[in-house]
Design an enzyme around this catalytic site. Sequence first.
Site, PDB file in Angstrom:
ATOM      1  CE  LYS A  69       0.083  -4.549   2.966  1.00  0.00           C
ATOM      2  NZ  LYS A  69      -0.325  -5.888   2.407  1.00  0.00           N
ATOM      3  CB  THR A  94      -0.892  -0.005   1.267  1.00  0.00           C
ATOM      4  OG1 THR A  94      -1.543   1.249   1.388  1.00  0.00           O
ATOM      5  CG2 THR A  94      -0.071  -0.241   2.543  1.00  0.00           C
ATOM      6  CG  ASP A  95      -1.196   4.969  -0.936  1.00  0.00           C
ATOM      7  OD1 ASP A  95      -1.711   4.344   0.020  1.00  0.00           O
ATOM      8  OD2 ASP A  95      -1.828   5.819  -1.602  1.00  0.00           O
ATOM      9  CD  GLU A  96      -3.340   3.615   4.526  1.00  0.00           C
ATOM     10  OE1 GLU A  96      -3.100   3.522   5.738  1.00  0.00           O
ATOM     11  OE2 GLU A  96      -4.493   3.589   4.058  1.00  0.00           O
ATOM     12  CE1 TYR A 100      -3.308  -2.551   5.714  1.00  0.00           C
ATOM     13  CE2 TYR A 100      -3.211  -0.204   5.197  1.00  0.00           C
ATOM     14  CZ  TYR A 100      -3.261  -1.527   4.776  1.00  0.00           C
ATOM     15  OH  TYR A 100      -3.274  -1.819   3.433  1.00  0.00           O
TER      16      TYR A 100
HETATM   17  P1  NAD Z   1      -9.703  -7.241   2.238  1.00  0.00           P
HETATM   18  O1  NAD Z   1      -9.705  -6.950   3.707  1.00  0.00           O
HETATM   19  O2  NAD Z   1     -10.927  -6.977   1.444  1.00  0.00           O
HETATM   20  O3  NAD Z   1      -9.331  -8.786   2.001  1.00  0.00           O
HETATM   21  C1  NAD Z   1      -8.322  -9.423   2.727  1.00  0.00           C
HETATM   22  C2  NAD Z   1      -8.455 -10.918   2.487  1.00  0.00           C
HETATM   23  O4  NAD Z   1      -7.394 -11.575   3.200  1.00  0.00           O
HETATM   24  C3  NAD Z   1      -9.771 -11.502   2.998  1.00  0.00           C
HETATM   25  O5  NAD Z   1     -10.316 -12.386   2.054  1.00  0.00           O
HETATM   26  C4  NAD Z   1      -9.366 -12.257   4.262  1.00  0.00           C
HETATM   27  O6  NAD Z   1     -10.176 -13.388   4.551  1.00  0.00           O
HETATM   28  C5  NAD Z   1      -7.935 -12.672   3.909  1.00  0.00           C
HETATM   29  N1  NAD Z   1      -7.126 -12.898   5.112  1.00  0.00           N
HETATM   30  C6  NAD Z   1      -6.999 -12.082   6.187  1.00  0.00           C
HETATM   31  N2  NAD Z   1      -6.203 -12.640   7.108  1.00  0.00           N
HETATM   32  C7  NAD Z   1      -5.799 -13.836   6.596  1.00  0.00           C
HETATM   33  C8  NAD Z   1      -4.952 -14.881   7.067  1.00  0.00           C
HETATM   34  N3  NAD Z   1      -4.370 -14.812   8.272  1.00  0.00           N
HETATM   35  N4  NAD Z   1      -4.747 -15.949   6.268  1.00  0.00           N
HETATM   36  C9  NAD Z   1      -5.325 -16.040   5.050  1.00  0.00           C
HETATM   37  N5  NAD Z   1      -6.174 -15.103   4.568  1.00  0.00           N
HETATM   38  C10 NAD Z   1      -6.387 -13.998   5.334  1.00  0.00           C
HETATM   39  O7  NAD Z   1      -8.442  -6.470   1.663  1.00  0.00           O
HETATM   40  P2  NAD Z   1      -8.254  -5.711   0.273  1.00  0.00           P
HETATM   41  O8  NAD Z   1      -8.752  -4.334   0.411  1.00  0.00           O
HETATM   42  O9  NAD Z   1      -8.726  -6.572  -0.818  1.00  0.00           O
HETATM   43  O10 NAD Z   1      -6.651  -5.627   0.241  1.00  0.00           O
HETATM   44  C11 NAD Z   1      -5.880  -6.715  -0.287  1.00  0.00           C
HETATM   45  C12 NAD Z   1      -4.409  -6.369  -0.202  1.00  0.00           C
HETATM   46  O11 NAD Z   1      -4.155  -5.181  -0.936  1.00  0.00           O
HETATM   47  C13 NAD Z   1      -3.919  -6.107   1.218  1.00  0.00           C
HETATM   48  O12 NAD Z   1      -2.634  -6.650   1.338  1.00  0.00           O
HETATM   49  C14 NAD Z   1      -3.888  -4.587   1.320  1.00  0.00           C
HETATM   50  O13 NAD Z   1      -2.903  -4.165   2.242  1.00  0.00           O
HETATM   51  C15 NAD Z   1      -3.530  -4.212  -0.098  1.00  0.00           C
HETATM   52  N6  NAD Z   1      -4.027  -2.892  -0.556  1.00  0.00           N
HETATM   53  C16 NAD Z   1      -5.335  -2.546  -0.408  1.00  0.00           C
HETATM   54  C17 NAD Z   1      -5.787  -1.331  -0.912  1.00  0.00           C
HETATM   55  C18 NAD Z   1      -7.235  -0.898  -0.812  1.00  0.00           C
HETATM   56  O14 NAD Z   1      -7.562   0.233  -1.164  1.00  0.00           O
HETATM   57  N7  NAD Z   1      -8.152  -1.746  -0.389  1.00  0.00           N
HETATM   58  C19 NAD Z   1      -4.879  -0.456  -1.530  1.00  0.00           C
HETATM   59  C20 NAD Z   1      -3.530  -0.845  -1.632  1.00  0.00           C
HETATM   60  C21 NAD Z   1      -3.120  -2.074  -1.157  1.00  0.00           C
HETATM   61  O1  DAU Z   2      -4.209   4.012   0.482  1.00  0.00           O
HETATM   62  C1  DAU Z   2      -4.424   2.637   0.396  1.00  0.00           C
HETATM   63  C2  DAU Z   2      -5.252   2.185   1.574  1.00  0.00           C
HETATM   64  O2  DAU Z   2      -6.567   2.661   1.364  1.00  0.00           O
HETATM   65  C3  DAU Z   2      -5.252   0.672   1.751  1.00  0.00           C
HETATM   66  O3  DAU Z   2      -3.951   0.232   2.025  1.00  0.00           O
HETATM   67  C4  DAU Z   2      -6.186   0.269   2.888  1.00  0.00           C
HETATM   68  O4  DAU Z   2      -6.259  -1.156   2.968  1.00  0.00           O
HETATM   69  C5  DAU Z   2      -7.571   0.818   2.579  1.00  0.00           C
HETATM   70  O5  DAU Z   2      -8.440   0.525   3.660  1.00  0.00           O
HETATM   71  C6  DAU Z   2      -7.516   2.330   2.351  1.00  0.00           C
HETATM   72  O6  DAU Z   2      -7.204   3.031   3.585  1.00  0.00           O
HETATM   73  P1  DAU Z   2      -7.962   4.389   4.010  1.00  0.00           P
HETATM   74  O7  DAU Z   2      -7.862   4.522   5.467  1.00  0.00           O
HETATM   75  O8  DAU Z   2      -7.538   5.525   3.155  1.00  0.00           O
HETATM   76  O9  DAU Z   2      -9.490   3.979   3.546  1.00  0.00           O
HETATM   77  P2  DAU Z   2     -10.902   4.204   4.243  1.00  0.00           P
HETATM   78  O10 DAU Z   2     -11.934   3.806   3.232  1.00  0.00           O
HETATM   79  O11 DAU Z   2     -10.975   3.595   5.592  1.00  0.00           O
HETATM   80  O12 DAU Z   2     -10.963   5.778   4.418  1.00  0.00           O
HETATM   81  C7  DAU Z   2     -10.839   6.674   3.317  1.00  0.00           C
HETATM   82  C8  DAU Z   2     -10.865   8.076   3.866  1.00  0.00           C
HETATM   83  O13 DAU Z   2     -12.182   8.351   4.367  1.00  0.00           O
HETATM   84  C9  DAU Z   2      -9.931   8.316   5.030  1.00  0.00           C
HETATM   85  O14 DAU Z   2      -9.408   9.636   4.956  1.00  0.00           O
HETATM   86  C10 DAU Z   2     -10.821   8.188   6.254  1.00  0.00           C
HETATM   87  C11 DAU Z   2     -12.166   8.699   5.763  1.00  0.00           C
HETATM   88  N1  DAU Z   2     -13.351   8.057   6.372  1.00  0.00           N
HETATM   89  C12 DAU Z   2     -13.410   6.692   6.381  1.00  0.00           C
HETATM   90  C13 DAU Z   2     -14.498   6.048   6.927  1.00  0.00           C
HETATM   91  C14 DAU Z   2     -14.575   4.530   6.954  1.00  0.00           C
HETATM   92  C15 DAU Z   2     -14.372   8.830   6.899  1.00  0.00           C
HETATM   93  O15 DAU Z   2     -14.317  10.066   6.873  1.00  0.00           O
HETATM   94  N2  DAU Z   2     -15.447   8.194   7.439  1.00  0.00           N
HETATM   95  C16 DAU Z   2     -15.556   6.820   7.498  1.00  0.00           C
HETATM   96  O16 DAU Z   2     -16.562   6.294   8.034  1.00  0.00           O
END
Ligand code: NAD
Ligand code: DAU
Length: 353
Positions: free
Chosen positions: A163, A133-135, A159
């Site tokens: 990562k 992730t970019d975080e 988190y």
């Molecule tokens: P998600 O939470 O929707 O899915 C995570 C999956 O991992 C789920 O299916 C869960 O059951 C599985 N999992 C969790 N713990 C596990 C374990 N111990 N063993 C096996 N499986 C397990 O997550 P996502 O949003 O699809 O993100 C997927 C990946 O991409 C993550 O590594 C996250 O850090 C990265 N990522 C997410 C975003 C985003 O915006 N969602 C952006 C950049 C990177």
């Molecule tokens: O940048 C990549 C990341 O983006 C991934 O690595 C993470 O897995 C993914 O969850 C996401 O993280 P964020 O914290 O940016 O996403 P989230 O949807 O939780 O929140 C987006 C923005 O909205 C953040 O600034 C917090 C704000 N927010 C979020 C929620 C859930 C609110 O204001 N209200 C809310 O209820």
Amino acid sequence: MKNILITGGAGFIGSHLVRHMVNKYPSYNIINLDALTYAGNLSNLRDIENNPNYRFVKADICDYEKILDIFRTFNIQGVIHLAAESHVDRSIKDPFAFAMTNVMGTLSMLEAARTHWNAKGGMEGKMFYHVSTDEVYGSLEFDDSLFTESSNYDPHSPYSASKASSDHFVRAYFHTYGMPVKLSNCSNNYGSYQFPEKLIPLFINNIRNNRPLPVYGNGENVRDWLYVEDHAAAIDLIFHRGKAGDTYNIGGFNEWKNIDLIKLLIKVTDKALGRPEGTSLSLINYVTDRAGHDLRYAIDAAKLSKELGWKPSLQFEEGIEKTVKWYLENGEWLDNVTSGDYQKYYEEMYLKR
Ligand code: NAD
Ligand code: DAU
């Protein structure tokens, strides 16, 4: 590489990636390994679950012995590792779970890959791709700076700290053991099948149900949004054509202030529901800010576009309209996820077979 293990394939991004790979590469065996935590939902993959090149295995990435057994059983040659705890708010409440899954789980995946590949004659022709992730880069000011592949690591939440740690372990395996690895760090994804704890699906669901929309702090925080299918396509490209040992940033050059995005969501969702424009603006509810809330994320994806020719396929407004339409047409999916019924799918569809 023919036998590809995708971890976290029942989650949001993982399910899009599994579908993409299963449909695009019929000659590969795609093994989806997932523990089915609250975030894993096998019904996301209903359309491909009977394809001959797809297998699901329920396992926890922290269970080293079981993971090694899976590597041996399927003779895994390539890994795309997505399984993780992914929600920042949950990491603030329970940091241990994030260190366990994201750090120890990634280490157990790396160790199983190393053990199996060494036993099979070495690392030639193998690949361990870690999705991050970019975080990990921390937070930007409100200026025109961007995260590049050489930005310093500066994670702020449990988190992102977990990562970041997993990224370091992956690079350590490249340098110490000569394991071929690739990494990508992506910005915020949106699209179908996202668990409705994240901003976009949570707010669409709340607008649909006339519930308050909890905006953290003043709503001025900025995120850089990318359509999830574009992320899946980028992962495919990097997995096949990226350079071993390299990192690629993925993002859509698409920054939005939370409050502007929320107003767009309200406009599009109200319209789709046939409500007069602006109806749901009254649902906006400013609440206490997230602890350590990062101000701004923005990705420079120039390396990926210059070296591998990747570009996002969708304009944001178009992607948001598609996404809102999907959640409104799949109200049953949202209701199952929020009620917990989705967790019965594995028992009903897999254990009875
Ligand atoms: P998600 O939470 O929707 O899915 C995570 C999956 O991992 C789920 O299916 C869960 O059951 C599985 N999992 C969790 N713990 C596990 C374990 N111990 N063993 C096996 N499986 C397990 O997550 P996502 O949003 O699809 O993100 C997927 C990946 O991409 C993550 O590594 C996250 O850090 C990265 N990522 C997410 C975003 C985003 O915006 N969602 C952006 C950049 C990177
Ligand atoms: O940048 C990549 C990341 O983006 C991934 O690595 C993470 O897995 C993914 O969850 C996401 O993280 P964020 O914290 O940016 O996403 P989230 O949807 O939780 O929140 C987006 C923005 O909205 C953040 O600034 C917090 C704000 N927010 C979020 C929620 C859930 C609110 O204001 N209200 C809310 O209820």
